[in-house]
Design a protein around this motif. Structure first.
Motif, PDB file in Angstrom:
ATOM      1  N   ILE A 227     -19.094  33.061 -17.457  1.00  0.00           N
ATOM      2  CA  ILE A 227     -18.272  33.759 -18.447  1.00  0.00           C
ATOM      3  C   ILE A 227     -18.653  33.261 -19.837  1.00  0.00           C
ATOM      4  O   ILE A 227     -18.738  32.057 -20.079  1.00  0.00           O
ATOM      5  N   GLN A 228     -18.906  34.209 -20.726  1.00  0.00           N
ATOM      6  CA  GLN A 228     -19.402  33.890 -22.061  1.00  0.00           C
ATOM      7  C   GLN A 228     -18.298  34.009 -23.111  1.00  0.00           C
ATOM      8  O   GLN A 228     -17.229  34.559 -22.864  1.00  0.00           O
ATOM      9  N   ASP A 229     -18.591  33.505 -24.316  1.00  0.00           N
ATOM     10  CA  ASP A 229     -17.622  33.564 -25.406  1.00  0.00           C
ATOM     11  C   ASP A 229     -17.471  34.966 -25.981  1.00  0.00           C
ATOM     12  O   ASP A 229     -16.448  35.293 -26.583  1.00  0.00           O
ATOM     13  N   SER A 230     -18.514  35.791 -25.826  1.00  0.00           N
ATOM     14  CA  SER A 230     -18.466  37.146 -26.377  1.00  0.00           C
ATOM     15  C   SER A 230     -19.418  38.040 -25.597  1.00  0.00           C
ATOM     16  O   SER A 230     -20.303  37.560 -24.872  1.00  0.00           O
ATOM     17  N   ILE A 231     -19.248  39.353 -25.781  1.00  0.00           N
ATOM     18  CA  ILE A 231     -20.152  40.316 -25.149  1.00  0.00           C
ATOM     19  C   ILE A 231     -21.568  40.134 -25.682  1.00  0.00           C
ATOM     20  O   ILE A 231     -22.546  40.207 -24.927  1.00  0.00           O
ATOM     21  N   ASP A 232     -21.708  39.879 -26.971  1.00  0.00           N
ATOM     22  CA  ASP A 232     -23.047  39.668 -27.536  1.00  0.00           C
ATOM     23  C   ASP A 232     -23.731  38.469 -26.883  1.00  0.00           C
ATOM     24  O   ASP A 232     -24.928  38.520 -26.564  1.00  0.00           O
ATOM     25  N   ASP A 233     -22.982  37.389 -26.676  1.00  0.00           N
ATOM     26  CA  ASP A 233     -23.552  36.219 -26.000  1.00  0.00           C
ATOM     27  C   ASP A 233     -23.972  36.569 -24.578  1.00  0.00           C
ATOM     28  O   ASP A 233     -25.028  36.130 -24.100  1.00  0.00           O
ATOM     29  N   LEU A 234     -23.144  37.361 -23.904  1.00  0.00           N
ATOM     30  CA  LEU A 234     -23.463  37.771 -22.535  1.00  0.00           C
ATOM     31  C   LEU A 234     -24.760  38.579 -22.502  1.00  0.00           C
ATOM     32  O   LEU A 234     -25.638  38.333 -21.668  1.00  0.00           O
ATOM     33  N   LEU A 235     -24.884  39.549 -23.394  1.00  0.00           N
ATOM     34  CA  LEU A 235     -26.077  40.402 -23.394  1.00  0.00           C
ATOM     35  C   LEU A 235     -27.329  39.607 -23.716  1.00  0.00           C
ATOM     36  O   LEU A 235     -28.405  39.855 -23.145  1.00  0.00           O
ATOM     37  N   ARG A 236     -27.220  38.636 -24.606  1.00  0.00           N
ATOM     38  CA  ARG A 236     -28.380  37.778 -24.892  1.00  0.00           C
ATOM     39  C   ARG A 236     -28.771  36.974 -23.658  1.00  0.00           C
ATOM     40  O   ARG A 236     -29.955  36.842 -23.337  1.00  0.00           O
ATOM     41  N   ALA A 237     -27.761  36.454 -22.967  1.00  0.00           N
ATOM     42  CA  ALA A 237     -28.049  35.657 -21.769  1.00  0.00           C
ATOM     43  C   ALA A 237     -28.693  36.514 -20.686  1.00  0.00           C
ATOM     44  O   ALA A 237     -29.723  36.137 -20.101  1.00  0.00           O
ATOM     45  N   VAL A 238     -28.112  37.669 -20.404  1.00  0.00           N
ATOM     46  CA  VAL A 238     -28.657  38.546 -19.372  1.00  0.00           C
ATOM     47  C   VAL A 238     -30.065  38.999 -19.739  1.00  0.00           C
ATOM     48  O   VAL A 238     -30.974  38.987 -18.894  1.00  0.00           O
ATOM     49  N   GLY A 239     -30.268  39.381 -20.997  1.00  0.00           N
ATOM     50  CA  GLY A 239     -31.589  39.803 -21.435  1.00  0.00           C
ATOM     51  C   GLY A 239     -32.632  38.710 -21.248  1.00  0.00           C
ATOM     52  O   GLY A 239     -33.764  38.972 -20.822  1.00  0.00           O
ATOM     53  N   GLY A 240     -32.251  37.484 -21.550  1.00  0.00           N
ATOM     54  CA  GLY A 240     -33.169  36.365 -21.373  1.00  0.00           C
ATOM     55  C   GLY A 240     -33.546  36.154 -19.911  1.00  0.00           C
ATOM     56  O   GLY A 240     -34.715  35.897 -19.594  1.00  0.00           O
ATOM     57  N   TYR A 241     -32.567  36.275 -19.013  1.00  0.00           N
ATOM     58  CA  TYR A 241     -32.860  36.092 -17.591  1.00  0.00           C
ATOM     59  C   TYR A 241     -33.720  37.229 -17.041  1.00  0.00           C
ATOM     60  O   TYR A 241     -34.623  36.992 -16.230  1.00  0.00           O
ATOM     61  N   LEU A 242     -33.477  38.449 -17.490  1.00  0.00           N
ATOM     62  CA  LEU A 242     -34.317  39.564 -17.056  1.00  0.00           C
ATOM     63  C   LEU A 242     -35.739  39.393 -17.576  1.00  0.00           C
ATOM     64  O   LEU A 242     -36.713  39.641 -16.851  1.00  0.00           O
ATOM     65  N   ASP A 243     -35.866  38.967 -18.816  1.00  0.00           N
ATOM     66  CA  ASP A 243     -37.205  38.731 -19.382  1.00  0.00           C
ATOM     67  C   ASP A 243     -37.932  37.628 -18.618  1.00  0.00           C
ATOM     68  O   ASP A 243     -39.163  37.655 -18.474  1.00  0.00           O
ATOM     69  N   ALA A 244     -37.164  36.641 -18.128  1.00  0.00           N
ATOM     70  CA  ALA A 244     -37.774  35.538 -17.373  1.00  0.00           C
ATOM     71  C   ALA A 244     -38.243  35.983 -15.995  1.00  0.00           C
ATOM     72  O   ALA A 244     -39.048  35.289 -15.361  1.00  0.00           O
ATOM     73  N   GLY A 245     -37.726  37.121 -15.519  1.00  0.00           N
ATOM     74  CA  GLY A 245     -38.190  37.654 -14.242  1.00  0.00           C
ATOM     75  C   GLY A 245     -37.202  37.609 -13.104  1.00  0.00           C
ATOM     76  O   GLY A 245     -37.554  37.938 -11.961  1.00  0.00           O
ATOM     77  N   TYR A 246     -35.953  37.224 -13.361  1.00  0.00           N
ATOM     78  CA  TYR A 246     -34.966  37.222 -12.292  1.00  0.00           C
ATOM     79  C   TYR A 246     -34.720  38.646 -11.803  1.00  0.00           C
ATOM     80  O   TYR A 246     -34.629  39.584 -12.606  1.00  0.00           O
TER      81      TYR A 246
END
Length: 381
Positions: free
Chosen positions: A150-169
């Protein structure tokens, strides 16, 4: 195995970022390791060997009734003395006998699992057999999903998810709770599309009163919703399952193969998250896999922020054919700047299954020296 020494070693590893679920926030992984030494009878004679186990209990009794200090105490005061007594009475301790020897102690599956894991590692190292071979696994790599707290904001969540997708998960799991459910799921779907394999995990944060809200998650094409209701609520989960199109996955509710059988019979779950520590060890985890597969129930391997020791064992388990969904076996750098073993890395969305004897990995001595606390010998020859 004839055990001649058993030690427990406290360990504290800082996380690369806070990890928040419906029951709290972790900033470091606090655990203990079990190390056993002894001899094992092989075709070539008795062989000296050693093995490692890892306790996955959290510091506080929030995920389950177990907590780290309690696991440590029951290991010292009750579990190890039972193993010692059995060995004195002529029982050779093996991974296959650990559960029955420890059965007089009610509960404490995570403490028991750590002991079984150490004995199993030592046993397999003596025979030169990998954990994956022992299980009968067929795959050399397992697909890797990632759990997003759980993130502090939706923007933080989207950055986190985007980073994991870019990493290849290859799969994203979002932690949810009342007040943080529909909005983050909708935002991830808008940002990354409907093709991203997406699931949510409530960690028992809801009740059946919330069924209307949970049904709204059906609009987002989720792989599953994990443990929406309380761990004892099998009947309520069955009721919810009849009201939703999203598959219900059980986690905290499944502490044994019997629990899995009950859930399947009631229709409370069409997916099961298997966490070896939660069910008392890797042998019981394999039994749940076999049961679920026989009944056409999908399973996947969950995570408890394990170090490389537990990560190696989970990868071997998840290489079994019945694990048809990506698990939470992420790369080491998902949680740790540096793991206590050689790091696991993401390769084309997968994690390699170790092929060496036993777990196939060992702690790096300097990492133990840097992050280990009290080392206590509970059994000496």
């Amino acid at each position: 195995m004839i055990i001649d020494s058993l030690t427990v070693r406290d360990l504290a590893l800082p996380l690369v970022a806070p990890f928040t679920t419906s029951f709290g926030t972790q900033t470091r992984r606090v655990t203990y390791l079990v190390h056993v030494t002894g001899t094992v009878q092989t075709a070539a004679g008795r062989v000296r060997t050693a093995g490692w186990g890892e306790c996955v209990s959290l510091a506080d009794p929030l995920y389950s009734s177990e907590y780290l200090a309690g696991a440590r105490e029951v290991t010292e005061r009750h579990l190890v003395p039972l193993l010692q007594h059995a060995q004195r009475e002529g029982t050779e301790i093996t991974a296959e006998t650990v559960a029955s020897v420890l059965a007089p102690v009610v509960g404490h599956p995570m403490a028991k699992a750590a002991l079984e894991m150490a004995v199993l590692d030592a046993q397999l190292r003596a025979h030169g057999v990998s954990l994956a071979q022992y299980f009968g696994a067929t795959r050399t790599h397992v697909p890797s999903g990632v759990s997003v707290g759980i993130q502090d904001s939706i923007d933080d969540l989207l950055r986190a998810v985007g980073g994991y997708l870019d990493a290849g998960y290859v799969r994203i799991k979002l932690k949810i709770q009342p007040g943080w459910d529909l909005e983050p799921v909708a935002a991830v779907r808008r940002a990354f599309g409907d093709d991203v394999p997406l699931q949510v995990d409530a960690n028992a944060a809801y009740t059946l009163v919330d069924a209307r809200q949970l049904r709204r998650l059906d609009d987002y094409g989720l792989l599953l919703i994990e443990q929406p209701l309380g761990e004892d609520d099998l009947v309520q989960h069955a009721t919810l399952a009849r009201q939703m199109s999203t598959p219900i996955c059980l986690d905290e509710s499944i502490a044994s193969a019997k629990d899995a059988a009950d859930a399947i019979t009631l229709g409370a779950a069409s997916v099961i998250n298997i966490k070896p520590g939660r069910v008392g060890g890797y042998l019981e985890a394999r039994r749940i896999h076999d049961l679920a597969r026989a009944h056409g129930i999908a399973v996947w391997c969950g995570g408890m922020l394990e170090t490389g020791l537990g990560r190696a064992a989970n990868a071997a388990l998840a290489a079994l054919d019945g694990f048809t969904l990506p698990g939470d076996i992420s790369a080491s750098d998902r949680f740790y700047t540096r793991d206590i073993t050689e790091p696991f890395v993401l390769e084309n969305g997968t994690i390699a299954v170790p092929t060496g004897p036993g777990l196939g990995v060992e702690p790096v001595p300097e990492m133990l020296d840097e992050h280990a606390g009290l080392v206590q010998e509970l059994w000496a020859a």
